[in-house]
Design an enzyme around this catalytic site. Structure first.
Site, PDB file in Angstrom:
ATOM      1  N   CYS A  85       0.847  -1.196   0.000  1.00 56.63           N
ATOM      2  CA  CYS A  85       0.000   0.000   0.000  1.00 56.63           C
ATOM      3  C   CYS A  85       0.882   1.246   0.000  1.00 56.63           C
ATOM      4  O   CYS A  85       1.688   1.462   0.906  1.00 56.63           O
ATOM      5  CB  CYS A  85      -0.914   0.000   1.219  1.00 56.63           C
ATOM      6  SG  CYS A  85      -1.917   1.498   1.327  1.00 56.63           S
ATOM      7  N   ASN A  86       0.718   2.057  -1.017  1.00 56.54           N
ATOM      8  CA  ASN A  86       1.538   3.250  -1.196  1.00 56.54           C
ATOM      9  C   ASN A  86       1.411   4.222  -0.023  1.00 56.54           C
ATOM     10  O   ASN A  86       2.414   4.701   0.506  1.00 56.54           O
ATOM     11  CB  ASN A  86       1.149   3.935  -2.509  1.00 56.54           C
ATOM     12  CG  ASN A  86       2.072   5.059  -2.869  1.00 56.54           C
ATOM     13  OD1 ASN A  86       3.278   4.958  -2.704  1.00 56.54           O
ATOM     14  ND2 ASN A  86       1.505   6.136  -3.356  1.00 56.54           N
TER      15      ASN A  86
END
Length: 128
Positions: A78-79
């Site tokens: 997840c960025n």
């Protein structure tokens, strides 16, 4: 069966990640399909290539990378969660005054949309 695994625990300090990794190995040995592993919350620390366990400890980051290389399992990170925890790829450094990123090879920054797509096509999602 098709599986997606969601890892929310760090590589060390809890058993979430190591249990997830062992479960992934078991899935592949029993001929299930492991579509992807999505690292979220503290799970994104599994993608930090600066994590260095003691020489006599199991290197979980290397193990995840090996799973990707051997079985082509997608390792999504997840960025947003990664940025909050200081895990960043080289390409995002231009505006941050940082010389080198620490996103480990084989891991891919992505958004929650990748998790949603994986959930849609899989029979089961399991969170660790």
């Amino acid at each position: 069966m098709n599986y997606t695994i969601l890892v929310t625990g760090p590589p060390y300090g809890t058993q979430n990640s190591s249990t997830a990794f062992l479960f992934c190995q078991s899935l592949l040995k029993t001929k299930h399909i492991l579509h992807s592993v999505f690292f979220y919350c503290d799970g994104v620390l599994n993608a930090n290539n600066m994590t260095t366990p003691a020489i006599d400890e199991f290197n979980l980051i290397n193990a995840w990378q090996g799973l990707n290389k051997k079985h082509q399992v997608k390792l999504y990170v997840c960025n947003s969660a990664a940025l909050r925890r200081g895990v960043i790829e080289d390409e995002k450094l231009l505006n941050m005054n940082v010389k080198k990123g620490n996103l480990a090879l084989s891991f891919q920054l992505s958004g929650l949309i990748e998790l949603a797509k994986s959930i849609k096509i899989c029979d089961r999602i399991i969170q660790f």
